[in-house]
Design a protein around this motif. Structure first.
Motif, short mmCIF file in Angstrom:
data_model
loop_
_atom_site.label_atom_id
_atom_site.label_comp_id
_atom_site.label_asym_id
_atom_site.label_seq_id
_atom_site.Cartn_x
_atom_site.Cartn_y
_atom_site.Cartn_z
N ASN A 46 -36.62 -34.72 -43.20
CA ASN A 46 -36.15 -33.76 -44.14
C ASN A 46 -35.12 -34.67 -45.46
O ASN A 46 -34.35 -34.78 -45.19
N ILE A 53 -29.43 -34.21 -50.88
CA ILE A 53 -28.39 -33.27 -50.92
C ILE A 53 -26.89 -33.92 -50.41
O ILE A 53 -26.11 -33.69 -50.93
N LEU A 54 -27.11 -34.33 -49.22
CA LEU A 54 -25.58 -34.95 -48.71
C LEU A 54 -25.16 -36.03 -49.39
O LEU A 54 -24.04 -36.33 -49.40
N ARG A 100 -32.87 -32.98 -47.42
CA ARG A 100 -31.33 -32.81 -46.88
C ARG A 100 -30.65 -34.11 -47.13
O ARG A 100 -29.34 -33.99 -47.23
N GLU A 101 -30.93 -35.26 -46.94
CA GLU A 101 -30.43 -36.55 -47.31
C GLU A 101 -30.06 -36.68 -48.53
O GLU A 101 -28.95 -37.20 -48.86
#
Length: 218
Positions: free
Chosen positions: A6, A12-13, A9-10
């Motif tokens: 994903n 966003i983090l 997701r990375e």
């Protein structure tokens, strides 16, 4: 089982981690206060009008003696049973007008029983803008404002403040907040209309709130 990749997701983090390294800007007050609500010119008149909307009974009396007589009249109309009273000098002074009417239990003798017919307390302040009564643990204890079906609050005109901001600022100044484990803002008698939008009084506390407000300072 391996989790699917994903990349979103990375990203966003990573953005969150980068944002946490930069301190957020602090708001600096301009020093000018903006009044959201209209200034209350007559706190007593406003308090009385708000009490009507809140279904709070507000009795205006000229002095403490008349206040004691007003409380005695209320007690005489209630069913027989124990009356819980905050043990303080103001209410001790009024008590002789009530002793021939009912039996009392002072707060220094313990918490109110579940069979109490009424509780009589003082208040920290009265708030004109909302018709509210601010009580603390010193006003007879935590149970004084919730156990009995009738809560009678005895107050003086000097305890009436225009709004909530003034009320809490005064408590900070007096040390009321740091000194008490309990503060409660009461706006009208307890009620609910959760079921079928039918108003039920006394749902979570007293079904009747009476403020005996003396034009003489406490």
């Amino acid at each position: 089982m391996a989790l699917p990749e994903n990349p979103g997701r990375e990203r966003i983090l990573a953005r969150m981690q980068q944002a946490l390294t930069v301190p957020s800007p602090k708001h600096v007050a301009s020093g000018e206060r903006t009044n959201i609500f209209a200034v209350i010119d007559d706190p007593l008149d406003r308090f009385q009008k708000e009490c009507v909307g809140n279904k709070t009974e507000c009795l205006i009396v000229p002095d403490r003696k008349a206040g004691g007589a007003a409380v005695a009249e209320i007690l005489a109309s209630l069913p027989r049973g124990e009356i819980f009273v905050e043990d303080c000098s103001e209410l001790r002074e009024m008590a002789p007008a009530w002793t021939q009417v009912r039996n009392f239990r002072w707060s220094t003798e313990g918490a109110p029983s579940e069979t109490s017919e009424a509780a009589i307390t003082t208040a920290e302040v009265l708030v004109a803008a909302t018709g509210s009564v601010l009580v603390s643990a010193e006003c007879g204890g935590r149970g004084a404002s919730v156990v009995a079906p009738v809560h009678i609050v005895v107050a003086g005109i000097d305890q009436l403040v225009p709004d909530l901001e003034s009320a809490f600022a005064l408590q900070h100044e007096r040390g009321t907040i740091s000194r008490n484990s309990f503060l409660c803002l009461i706006t009208g008698s307890s009620r609910t209309a959760d079921i079928e939008k039918i108003l039920v009084m006394g749902a979570h506390g007293p079904r009747r709130l009476v403020v005996v407000l003396s034009l003489q300072a406490q």
